[in-house]
Write a protein that holds these residues in place. Sequence first.
Motif, mmCIF file in Angstrom:
data_model
loop_
_atom_site.group_PDB
_atom_site.id
_atom_site.type_symbol
_atom_site.label_atom_id
_atom_site.label_comp_id
_atom_site.label_asym_id
_atom_site.label_seq_id
_atom_site.Cartn_x
_atom_site.Cartn_y
_atom_site.Cartn_z
ATOM 1 N N ASP A 55 12.561 25.556 14.922
ATOM 2 C CA ASP A 55 11.597 26.579 14.530
ATOM 3 C C ASP A 55 11.538 26.692 13.010
ATOM 4 O O ASP A 55 12.533 26.542 12.307
ATOM 5 N N ALA A 56 10.346 26.969 12.511
ATOM 6 C CA ALA A 56 10.163 27.195 11.080
ATOM 7 C C ALA A 56 10.951 28.440 10.662
ATOM 8 O O ALA A 56 11.068 29.382 11.447
ATOM 9 N N PRO A 57 11.544 28.423 9.447
ATOM 10 C CA PRO A 57 11.504 27.379 8.419
ATOM 11 C C PRO A 57 12.718 26.461 8.445
ATOM 12 O O PRO A 57 13.334 26.188 7.408
ATOM 13 N N GLY A 58 13.061 25.950 9.619
ATOM 14 C CA GLY A 58 14.294 25.188 9.770
ATOM 15 C C GLY A 58 14.184 23.703 9.551
ATOM 16 O O GLY A 58 15.124 22.971 9.860
ATOM 17 N N PHE A 59 13.067 23.218 9.005
ATOM 18 C CA PHE A 59 12.946 21.782 8.758
ATOM 19 C C PHE A 59 12.300 21.539 7.402
ATOM 20 O O PHE A 59 11.610 22.414 6.861
ATOM 21 N N ALA A 60 12.532 20.348 6.867
ATOM 22 C CA ALA A 60 11.997 20.012 5.549
ATOM 23 C C ALA A 60 12.041 18.517 5.327
ATOM 24 O O ALA A 60 12.865 17.804 5.892
ATOM 25 N N LEU A 61 11.131 18.060 4.481
ATOM 26 C CA LEU A 61 11.118 16.666 4.036
ATOM 27 C C LEU A 61 12.246 16.404 3.051
ATOM 28 O O LEU A 61 12.626 17.277 2.279
ATOM 29 N N ASP A 62 12.725 15.162 3.026
ATOM 30 C CA ASP A 62 13.508 14.697 1.888
ATOM 31 C C ASP A 62 12.579 14.578 0.684
ATOM 32 O O ASP A 62 11.396 14.229 0.828
ATOM 33 N N SER A 63 13.136 14.827 -0.501
ATOM 34 C CA SER A 63 12.313 14.716 -1.701
ATOM 35 C C SER A 63 13.192 14.516 -2.922
ATOM 36 O O SER A 63 14.418 14.654 -2.857
ATOM 37 N N PHE A 64 12.564 14.184 -4.053
ATOM 38 C CA PHE A 64 13.259 14.262 -5.331
ATOM 39 C C PHE A 64 13.729 15.702 -5.515
ATOM 40 O O PHE A 64 13.035 16.638 -5.089
ATOM 41 N N PRO A 65 14.883 15.931 -6.163
ATOM 42 C CA PRO A 65 15.386 17.308 -6.287
ATOM 43 C C PRO A 65 14.370 18.283 -6.873
ATOM 44 O O PRO A 65 14.224 19.403 -6.377
ATOM 45 N N GLU A 66 13.641 17.867 -7.902
ATOM 46 C CA GLU A 66 12.721 18.792 -8.561
ATOM 47 C C GLU A 66 11.449 19.048 -7.751
ATOM 48 O O GLU A 66 10.659 19.933 -8.091
ATOM 49 N N GLN A 67 11.251 18.292 -6.673
ATOM 50 C CA GLN A 67 10.064 18.488 -5.837
ATOM 51 C C GLN A 67 10.283 19.524 -4.735
ATOM 52 O O GLN A 67 9.347 19.893 -4.015
ATOM 53 N N LEU A 68 11.531 19.986 -4.568
ATOM 54 C CA LEU A 68 11.851 21.152 -3.749
ATOM 55 C C LEU A 68 11.402 21.028 -2.292
ATOM 56 O O LEU A 68 11.097 22.031 -1.644
ATOM 57 N N ALA A 105 0.843 -1.193 0.000
ATOM 58 C CA ALA A 105 0.000 0.000 0.000
ATOM 59 C C ALA A 105 0.876 1.240 0.000
ATOM 60 O O ALA A 105 1.930 1.267 0.633
ATOM 61 N N ILE A 106 0.427 2.271 -0.722
ATOM 62 C CA ILE A 106 1.096 3.569 -0.686
ATOM 63 C C ILE A 106 0.045 4.641 -0.453
ATOM 64 O O ILE A 106 -1.123 4.484 -0.819
ATOM 65 N N THR A 107 0.461 5.714 0.158
ATOM 66 C CA THR A 107 -0.417 6.872 0.315
ATOM 67 C C THR A 107 0.375 8.126 -0.001
ATOM 68 O O THR A 107 1.575 8.205 0.278
ATOM 69 N N GLY A 108 -0.293 9.105 -0.601
ATOM 70 C CA GLY A 108 0.382 10.326 -1.009
ATOM 71 C C GLY A 108 1.110 10.164 -2.325
ATOM 72 O O GLY A 108 1.069 9.099 -2.955
ATOM 73 N N ASP A 109 1.768 11.220 -2.733
ATOM 74 C CA ASP A 109 2.470 11.237 -4.017
ATOM 75 C C ASP A 109 3.787 11.983 -3.849
ATOM 76 O O ASP A 109 3.796 13.186 -3.565
ATOM 77 N N ALA A 110 4.898 11.269 -4.005
ATOM 78 C CA ALA A 110 6.218 11.879 -3.847
ATOM 79 C C ALA A 110 6.510 12.935 -4.896
ATOM 80 O O ALA A 110 7.445 13.718 -4.748
ATOM 81 N N ARG A 111 5.696 12.993 -5.963
ATOM 82 C CA ARG A 111 5.894 13.978 -7.031
ATOM 83 C C ARG A 111 4.706 14.943 -7.127
ATOM 84 O O ARG A 111 4.430 15.517 -8.185
ATOM 85 N N ALA A 112 4.014 15.141 -6.032
ATOM 86 C CA ALA A 112 2.791 15.945 -6.071
ATOM 87 C C ALA A 112 3.034 17.404 -6.447
ATOM 88 O O ALA A 112 2.134 18.069 -6.967
ATOM 89 N N PHE A 113 4.232 17.928 -6.210
ATOM 90 C CA PHE A 113 4.504 19.323 -6.564
ATOM 91 C C PHE A 113 4.427 19.523 -8.068
ATOM 92 O O PHE A 113 3.922 20.543 -8.549
ATOM 93 N N ASP A 117 4.586 14.760 0.777
ATOM 94 C CA ASP A 117 4.701 13.755 1.836
ATOM 95 C C ASP A 117 3.932 12.496 1.457
ATOM 96 O O ASP A 117 2.872 12.560 0.819
ATOM 97 N N HIS A 118 4.443 11.348 1.872
ATOM 98 C CA HIS A 118 3.865 10.074 1.484
ATOM 99 C C HIS A 118 4.389 8.992 2.420
ATOM 100 O O HIS A 118 5.277 9.245 3.239
ATOM 101 N N ALA A 119 3.852 7.791 2.283
ATOM 102 C CA ALA A 119 4.337 6.668 3.084
ATOM 103 C C ALA A 119 3.999 5.369 2.371
ATOM 104 O O ALA A 119 3.159 5.335 1.456
ATOM 105 N N ASP A 120 4.670 4.301 2.806
ATOM 106 C CA ASP A 120 4.505 2.982 2.195
ATOM 107 C C ASP A 120 4.348 1.932 3.291
ATOM 108 O O ASP A 120 4.824 2.110 4.416
ATOM 109 N N PHE A 121 3.727 0.811 2.917
ATOM 110 C CA PHE A 121 3.422 -0.247 3.882
ATOM 111 C C PHE A 121 3.319 -1.572 3.144
ATOM 112 O O PHE A 121 2.777 -1.635 2.038
ATOM 113 N N ALA A 122 3.861 -2.609 3.752
ATOM 114 C CA ALA A 122 3.638 -3.972 3.259
ATOM 115 C C ALA A 122 3.253 -4.825 4.460
ATOM 116 O O ALA A 122 3.955 -4.835 5.478
#
Length: 346
Positions: free
Chosen positions: A300-313, A204-212, A319-324
């Motif tokens: 404190d914001a804006p001092g944090f961020a998700l990992d992402s594909f480079p073009e997703q900035l 199962a997956i939720t979200g889209d790592a390329r949603a931007f 944000d997304h997640a995976d499960f098996a």
Amino acid sequence: MAAPHLILIALLTLLASGGAFATLTDRASAGRTAHPAPSPSAPEPTPAATGTPHHTPGEPPTSADFADIRTAPRAAPRPRNRRGASTGTFTSRCGRNTEGHRNPDNFIVAPGVANGAHHVHDYVGNLSTDAFSTDDSLRAADTTCTNGDKSTYFWPVLRDITATDDGADPDLNTGRVLTPARVTLTFRGNPTAKVTAMPEGLRAITGDARAFTNGGANARAQWTCTGFGDRVLTDRYPVCPGTSQVVRVLDFPSCWDGTGTDSANHRAHLVFPDRATGACPAGTKPVPQLRIRLAYDAPDAPGFALDSFPEQLHKPVTDHADFAAFLPPGLMERAVRCVNSGRHCG
């Protein structure tokens, strides 16, 4: 009036002096860098002219990517329970990845490809999960979960981007990886029907790592703060007041087609219930719905961020997640009984 031959002599004198001036100008320019004359063709449109902002791959979030949680919209209410609803929960306790099990792989969407995710994942549950995981390898591995749950649960890491990097990253993700302060894995029921057991190996997956760049059609993650769970953001990171923690909420699809454990796009075999009623589409049946909730002591914001594909900035909408699912059969049966009977087990 001057004689015509005198006018002609004057004109020739002017032309000669103009040539001398041109010669002097050329000599004065000698040794300087020549710049070509502007092209007569129209210039390339700027990002502002086209309406498309200019972005550098991997650039960090900006202040526009953050919003005060106190001004965020109210969370949509869960659909009302109807006769026959399954109202219980089952919680799998798998720790918060103090083991540091992380890699940039995704065996669901990029099996057999090292760094196939192009961003680092946090894992809890199955201790062997990597790009080369199979059903057999996952069954044979150890787990961080209680009750023998060998499922694998994973999501992109959150980083303190004001801190020293945790090593070179080929995909431009920088900063210190934050270990969640708390990870909650809850299987919930369906507001219109009883749930049935998940098959072993269900992906199962939720979200889209390329949603931007893809648009938000498959974006599902919610961002909030402890103490403000009634307010959520989807395309902004939260600015949390005081000692409130940053929270990510990731709900998974829960309407199974009854046959496959995966599908070509990793979505068709397991879809979301109707947002308004909670009912599953015709031809599917509800299984326990996984909700992953992650809380962080973030800077404190804006001092944090998700990992992402480079073009997703590093956009929060990606944000997304995976499960098996690799709960032992007896544990899955227990989870189904708890959910269907309205009890809260774990």
